[in-house]
Design a protein around this motif. Structure first.
Motif, PDB file in Angstrom:
ATOM      1  N   ALA A 127       0.860  -1.182   0.000  1.00 19.79           N
ATOM      2  CA  ALA A 127       0.000   0.000   0.000  1.00 19.79           C
ATOM      3  C   ALA A 127       0.896   1.231   0.000  1.00 19.79           C
ATOM      4  O   ALA A 127       1.387   1.672   1.036  1.00 19.79           O
ATOM      5  N   ALA A 128       1.117   1.777  -1.180  1.00 19.77           N
ATOM      6  CA  ALA A 128       2.076   2.861  -1.375  1.00 19.77           C
ATOM      7  C   ALA A 128       1.389   4.223  -1.305  1.00 19.77           C
ATOM      8  O   ALA A 128       0.163   4.323  -1.220  1.00 19.77           O
ATOM      9  N   ASN A 129       2.209   5.279  -1.337  1.00 17.49           N
ATOM     10  CA  ASN A 129       1.665   6.625  -1.523  1.00 17.49           C
ATOM     11  C   ASN A 129       1.994   7.088  -2.935  1.00 17.49           C
ATOM     12  O   ASN A 129       2.681   6.395  -3.674  1.00 17.49           O
ATOM     13  N   THR A 188       0.567  -0.194  -5.067  1.00 16.73           N
ATOM     14  CA  THR A 188      -0.684   0.438  -5.484  1.00 16.73           C
ATOM     15  C   THR A 188      -1.067   1.532  -4.493  1.00 16.73           C
ATOM     16  O   THR A 188      -0.823   1.403  -3.294  1.00 16.73           O
ATOM     17  N   VAL A 189      -1.647   2.604  -4.995  1.00 20.67           N
ATOM     18  CA  VAL A 189      -2.053   3.745  -4.165  1.00 20.67           C
ATOM     19  C   VAL A 189      -3.562   3.690  -3.975  1.00 20.67           C
ATOM     20  O   VAL A 189      -4.328   3.795  -4.936  1.00 20.67           O
ATOM     21  N   MET A 212       5.530   6.951  -4.371  1.00 20.46           N
ATOM     22  CA  MET A 212       6.008   5.603  -4.688  1.00 20.46           C
ATOM     23  C   MET A 212       7.450   5.338  -4.258  1.00 20.46           C
ATOM     24  O   MET A 212       8.134   4.494  -4.841  1.00 20.46           O
ATOM     25  N   LEU A 213       7.909   6.031  -3.238  1.00 17.31           N
ATOM     26  CA  LEU A 213       9.299   5.869  -2.801  1.00 17.31           C
ATOM     27  C   LEU A 213       9.401   5.263  -1.414  1.00 17.31           C
ATOM     28  O   LEU A 213      10.479   5.259  -0.808  1.00 17.31           O
ATOM     29  N   GLY A 214       8.311   4.745  -0.885  1.00 14.97           N
ATOM     30  CA  GLY A 214       8.345   4.191   0.455  1.00 14.97           C
ATOM     31  C   GLY A 214       8.039   5.247   1.500  1.00 14.97           C
ATOM     32  O   GLY A 214       7.886   6.431   1.206  1.00 14.97           O
ATOM     33  N   ILE A 271       2.965  -0.703   6.405  1.00 17.02           N
ATOM     34  CA  ILE A 271       3.433  -1.769   5.518  1.00 17.02           C
ATOM     35  C   ILE A 271       4.436  -1.246   4.490  1.00 17.02           C
ATOM     36  O   ILE A 271       5.386  -1.942   4.114  1.00 17.02           O
ATOM     37  N   ASP A 272       4.257  -0.014   4.040  1.00 17.64           N
ATOM     38  CA  ASP A 272       5.175   0.592   3.077  1.00 17.64           C
ATOM     39  C   ASP A 272       6.573   0.664   3.668  1.00 17.64           C
ATOM     40  O   ASP A 272       7.574   0.344   3.012  1.00 17.64           O
TER      41      ASP A 272
END
Length: 265
Positions: A108-110, A172-173, A113-115, A124-125
């Protein structure tokens, strides 16, 4: 112990890179022999590290250390997980997704997309980027630089998994629902699941483990999110064949109860 030596080396390297040699020596000296404190320092340093090259010696030590920690945590092979009585294509498992040996795990990213950049944050990211290693942020940065804009909600990007027991990570965001999702949020959450499954199919994956997308700081209500997840996944499998084993991975007891009610009746 080799793992402690590798961990101490990684902390010294990262601290010197960020603060200089003197501070690195002081940091390493103050934490000497304390593996838990050393790993907390390591995690904080990698969480705030810009995506840039690192020495081969560092990468080798990092990789050995992370793989040893994950192995000690206990790797779980998704092929051994029991299937649900509702649908033999699905499984439910509660635990740390970084320990799952699946073809694909979902992050589950923002939109950057870089953590997660918050040192030691328990999302989780953060966990996936920490245990995959600094190579994952570097790959994500290359993807985002080529894309030239933030990642849209509801899509998926596939990367390597590096030191994780999975083969790939699907990022995925989810929608930012803030506790009150509308129809667009619901559609976007469903799109996250479909996009990850589409991306997994393109790799030839036979298994994928989903986290609870959007239910953390993005605020999608847990029960409704789980209902959308199961409904969407089952619909996708119905339309695309039964070739992918889907694991719903939960970390919280409350999420496990919700999914168990849905999947086990």
């Amino acid at each position: 112990m080799k793992r402690m030596e590798d961990l101490a080396y990684c902390v010294r390297y990262l601290a010197e890179e960020r603060f200089g040699a003197k501070k690195a020596r002081e940091t390493a000296s103050s934490l000497e022999g304390d593996e838990r404190a050393l790993f907390e320092a390591y995690r904080a340093l990698v969480n705030v590290r810009e995506p840039m090259p690192a020495a081969d010696e560092f990468l080798a030590a990092q990789d050995r250390m992370l793989r040893a920690r994950i192995a000690e945590m206990g790797i779980v092979d998704t092929r051994a997980l029991p299937r649900t009585p509702l649908d033999g294509r699905l499984s439910l498992w509660r635990g740390d997704i970084t320990a799952l040996a699946a073809d694909v795990i979902v992050n589950a990213a923002n939109s950057q997309m870089l953590g997660c950049w918050v040192p030691g944050h328990h999302c989780i990211d953060n966990a996936i980027h920490t245990y995959a290693g600094i190579q994952l942020r570097a790959e994500c940065a290359r993807i985002m630089q080529a894309q030239g804009r933030p990642e849209p909600t509801g899509l998926a990007k596939m990367t390597g998994a590096y030191n994780l027991p999975a083969k790939w990570v699907a990022h995925t965001v989810g929608p930012i629902a803030d506790g009150n999702p509308d129809d667009e949020d619901r559609a976007l959450l469903a799109s996250c699941y479909e996009s990850c499954l589409d991306a997994a199919r393109e790799t030839g994956a036979e298994s994928i483990a989903f986290c609870c997308i959007g239910t953390g700081v993005f605020g999608f209500p847990q029960k409704e999110a789980a209902e959308i997840a199961v409904r969407t996944v089952r619909g996708w499998l119905d339309g695309n064949g039964p070739g992918i084993h889907v694991v719903f991975n939960v970390f919280l007891e409350s999420d496990e109860r919700i999914y168990r009610d849905i999947l086990f009746g």
